[in-house]
Design a protein around this motif. Structure first.
Motif, PDB file in Angstrom:
ATOM      1  N   UNK A 166       0.827  -1.214   0.000  1.00 12.90           N
ATOM      2  CA  UNK A 166       0.000   0.000   0.000  1.00 12.90           C
ATOM      3  C   UNK A 166       0.859   1.262   0.000  1.00 12.90           C
ATOM      4  N   UNK A 167       1.855   1.309   0.885  1.00 10.72           N
ATOM      5  CA  UNK A 167       2.670   2.522   0.986  1.00 10.72           C
ATOM      6  C   UNK A 167       3.467   2.771  -0.290  1.00 10.72           C
ATOM      7  N   UNK A 168       4.021   1.709  -0.874  1.00 14.07           N
ATOM      8  CA  UNK A 168       4.809   1.887  -2.095  1.00 14.07           C
ATOM      9  C   UNK A 168       3.919   2.286  -3.271  1.00 14.07           C
ATOM     10  N   UNK A 169       2.752   1.647  -3.398  1.00 13.70           N
ATOM     11  CA  UNK A 169       1.843   2.005  -4.493  1.00 13.70           C
ATOM     12  C   UNK A 169       1.278   3.408  -4.299  1.00 13.70           C
ATOM     13  N   UNK A 170       1.049   3.795  -3.055  1.00 15.37           N
ATOM     14  CA  UNK A 170       0.605   5.160  -2.796  1.00 15.37           C
ATOM     15  C   UNK A 170       1.678   6.163  -3.210  1.00 15.37           C
ATOM     16  N   UNK A 171       2.925   5.832  -2.931  1.00 17.01           N
ATOM     17  CA  UNK A 171       4.026   6.712  -3.327  1.00 17.01           C
ATOM     18  C   UNK A 171       4.119   6.835  -4.843  1.00 17.01           C
ATOM     19  N   UNK A 172       4.062   5.706  -5.536  1.00 15.53           N
ATOM     20  CA  UNK A 172       4.170   5.757  -6.993  1.00 15.53           C
ATOM     21  C   UNK A 172       2.925   6.382  -7.617  1.00 15.53           C
ATOM     22  N   UNK A 173       1.776   6.243  -6.959  1.00 15.29           N
ATOM     23  CA  UNK A 173       0.590   6.948  -7.426  1.00 15.29           C
ATOM     24  C   UNK A 173       0.762   8.453  -7.330  1.00 15.29           C
ATOM     25  N   UNK A 174       1.416   8.909  -6.279  1.00 16.44           N
ATOM     26  CA  UNK A 174       1.693  10.345  -6.140  1.00 16.44           C
ATOM     27  C   UNK A 174       2.649  10.820  -7.226  1.00 16.44           C
ATOM     28  N   UNK A 202      -2.485   3.027  -5.377  1.00 16.38           N
ATOM     29  CA  UNK A 202      -2.212   3.848  -6.562  1.00 16.38           C
ATOM     30  C   UNK A 202      -3.263   4.938  -6.736  1.00 16.38           C
ATOM     31  N   UNK A 203      -4.529   4.559  -6.598  1.00 16.62           N
ATOM     32  CA  UNK A 203      -5.615   5.507  -6.815  1.00 16.62           C
ATOM     33  C   UNK A 203      -5.602   6.626  -5.778  1.00 16.62           C
ATOM     34  N   UNK A 204      -5.537   6.256  -4.511  1.00 11.33           N
ATOM     35  CA  UNK A 204      -5.571   7.275  -3.460  1.00 11.33           C
ATOM     36  C   UNK A 204      -4.322   8.148  -3.489  1.00 11.33           C
ATOM     37  N   UNK A 205      -3.153   7.561  -3.791  1.00 14.95           N
ATOM     38  CA  UNK A 205      -1.937   8.357  -3.876  1.00 14.95           C
ATOM     39  C   UNK A 205      -2.004   9.400  -4.973  1.00 14.95           C
ATOM     40  N   UNK A 206      -2.523   9.013  -6.130  1.00 16.77           N
ATOM     41  CA  UNK A 206      -2.678   9.956  -7.240  1.00 16.77           C
ATOM     42  C   UNK A 206      -3.592  11.110  -6.837  1.00 16.77           C
ATOM     43  N   UNK A 207      -4.711  10.788  -6.196  1.00 19.21           N
ATOM     44  CA  UNK A 207      -5.677  11.825  -5.833  1.00 19.21           C
ATOM     45  C   UNK A 207      -5.097  12.759  -4.780  1.00 19.21           C
ATOM     46  N   UNK A 208      -4.400  12.209  -3.780  1.00 18.50           N
ATOM     47  CA  UNK A 208      -3.793  13.045  -2.746  1.00 18.50           C
ATOM     48  C   UNK A 208      -2.859  14.088  -3.359  1.00 18.50           C
ATOM     49  N   UNK A 209      -2.050  13.663  -4.328  1.00 19.10           N
ATOM     50  CA  UNK A 209      -1.067  14.569  -4.915  1.00 19.10           C
ATOM     51  C   UNK A 209      -1.699  15.541  -5.901  1.00 19.10           C
ATOM     52  N   UNK A 210      -2.666  15.069  -6.687  1.00 17.70           N
ATOM     53  CA  UNK A 210      -3.267  15.928  -7.712  1.00 17.70           C
ATOM     54  C   UNK A 210      -4.257  16.922  -7.130  1.00 17.70           C
TER      55      UNK A 210
END
Length: 473
Positions: A289-297, A350-358
């Motif tokens: 989760x943490x790694x995919x969240x990072x790459x999603x960001x 991936x999804x949540x990380x992208x949204x957090x950053x965007x």
């Protein structure tokens, strides 16, 4: 009453106050970082800077864990001490550079040196390598000596971003000519259109005219979608104006029913793994989760690098990023094996990380960069509300399917009653409800995209016209 009876309430009060102070500190720290990024970078670089800073924020847990393992692997207090000291030390070190950095004026927003995009590309490459490094080696450090060796490598990677700007500045001395390909954010619908007050009225009129022409004739759906929509990117919205804006509430719903659900899922991941009898895989699930969240960001910056090839509004990318989340929840609702849990966790990260950053860039573009501090904090009020609501849903389903058991507390000698639930039934209905909620978030994000795509297209067209007029002159 014995003296020991006072110990537990006092400790709980202390923990509550510490958590309250930490929560306020995090909100304040993030807000200041967002404001500094927006004021210190041009409109063309702003989304890249925001995405990069939020991406590194996703690596903080892995870095702190590695640092704590290097000092004392079996002492949780060291981890807490590092969380108290390192942010303060980093802030003190960064403060002089922030104070010496002058915000961009309007003239600097109009040009972009050629080397700037290359510098950010180097930054993202370093961030990607750092993430791979921490994910690969950070979780396999079983001894203090191994953790120290990995920590030295991580420190070296984190030092590189400090060297690149200085080297880039030295190499670009005497080359201050604007890049004609990037002037005025050429063909870039992702960048905010910063307007002067003199041009605001005229632009509003022309954009309103274009929007009316774009509406499908005789279609009530088109009229509903375009009623009261944002016409100008970068227009400042006060808090009062913000809460009256339909686009804001669509945006709020998309975040509330999207990224916040992913955050609640990550907070319940330990209990989910225990209920599904995947406790041995818990460390791997958290790492996934943490790694995919990072790459999603990191992926949230992809629209800015691909804007010449793919002309797509940032709100459209936000809707695309929400698609994997309901897919993941419905898969975990139907299939209850470990592989599905891992795949679903990766998609949600991936999804949540992208949204957090965007989200920060979207807030800046739709509701004004100067009001980002207030407006984005209004937006993220959905996080505590969603955590309470979605956590309560999970708790109700868990308790309804669990069995009561009594446990003896060895410290106090009291007997407590607790509910333990094992099996797929503990979270199956929760996954279904969360999946339906994320479908609502996806629908809201699509509606937001349909209402704002014309504003992005108009901003891109106006930037292109300005670019061509400058070239001809």
């Amino acid at each position: 009453m014995d003296e020991g009876d006072w110990d537990e309430p006092a400790q709980l009060e202390q923990v509550f106050l510490i958590c309250l102070a930490a929560g306020c500190s995090i909100c304040w720290f993030n807000t200041v970082c967002f404001v500094v990024c927006i004021r210190s970078f041009s409109a063309a670089n702003r989304p890249l800077a925001l995405s990069l800073s939020i991406s590194f924020n996703g690596l903080s847990a892995a870095f702190y864990t590695l640092f704590a393992n290097a000092l004392s692997p079996y002492s949780p207090s060291v981890y807490l001490l590092l969380n108290a000291i390192l942010p303060l030390a980093a802030s003190i070190i960064a403060l002089p550079a922030i104070l010496l950095c002058h915000p961009h004026d309007h003239s600097s927003l109009r040009t972009l040196p050629k080397h700037d995009r290359r510098v950010f590309l180097c930054f993202y490459t370093i961030a990607f390598v750092t993430g791979i490094y921490l994910v690969t080696f950070g979780s396999v450090t079983t001894t203090s000596s191994a953790a120290r060796a990995v920590l030295m490598g991580a420190m070296a990677l984190l030092t590189l971003p400090l060297i690149i700007p200085a080297a880039s500045s030295c190499s670009s001395v005497g080359t201050h000519d604007p890049d004609t390909e990037l002037t005025f954010n050429h063909n870039d619908p992702q960048k905010p259109l910063l307007l002067n007050h003199d041009d605001h009225t005229e632009t509003n009129g022309s954009m309103a005219h274009k929007t009316v022409e774009w509406q499908p004739k005789g279609c009530c759906c088109g009229t509903i979608l375009d009623k009261g929509c944002v016409l100008v990117l970068g227009e400042e919205h006060s808090a009062k104006k913000l809460i009256r804006c339909v686009d804001f509430w669509l945006y709020y719903t998309a975040y509330f029913c999207g990224a916040t659900v992913g955050l609640v899922y990550s907070n319940n991941l330990g209990q989910i793994a225990q209920s599904l009898q995947c406790q041995p895989q818990l460390t791997m699930l958290l790492a996934v989760y943490s790694s995919c969240s990072f790459f999603g960001r990191l992926l949230s910056a992809l629209p800015d690098f691909l804007h010449r090839r793919v002309s797509f509004a940032r709100t459209g990318w936000l809707a695309v990023a929400l698609v994997p989340m309901p897919v993941a929840f419905f898969l975990m609702w139907k299939l209850h094996d470990v592989n599905t849990l891992i795949a679903g966790t990766a998609l949600i990260g991936l999804s949540s990380g992208f949204i957090f950053a965007a989200a920060v860039s979207v807030t800046s573009e739709l509701f004004g960069p100067n009001s980002i501090g207030v407006n984005h904090n209004i937006l993220i009020t959905n996080i505590p509300l969603g955590s309470l609501l979605y956590g309560q849903i999970a708790a109700l389903v868990y308790d309804a399917n669990g069995l009561k058991s009594t446990v003896l507390d060895n410290l106090t000698g009291t007997v407590d009653t607790m509910i333990v639930c094992m099996g797929a039934k503990c979270y199956s209905n929760t996954f279904f409800v969360w999946g339906c909620i994320t479908v609502l978030g996806l629908a809201s994000s699509i509606a937001l995209f349909l209402r704002t795509r014309q504003a992005y297209a108009t901003a891109a067209g106006q930037s292109s016209c300005k670019h061509h007029s400058q070239v001809l002159s």
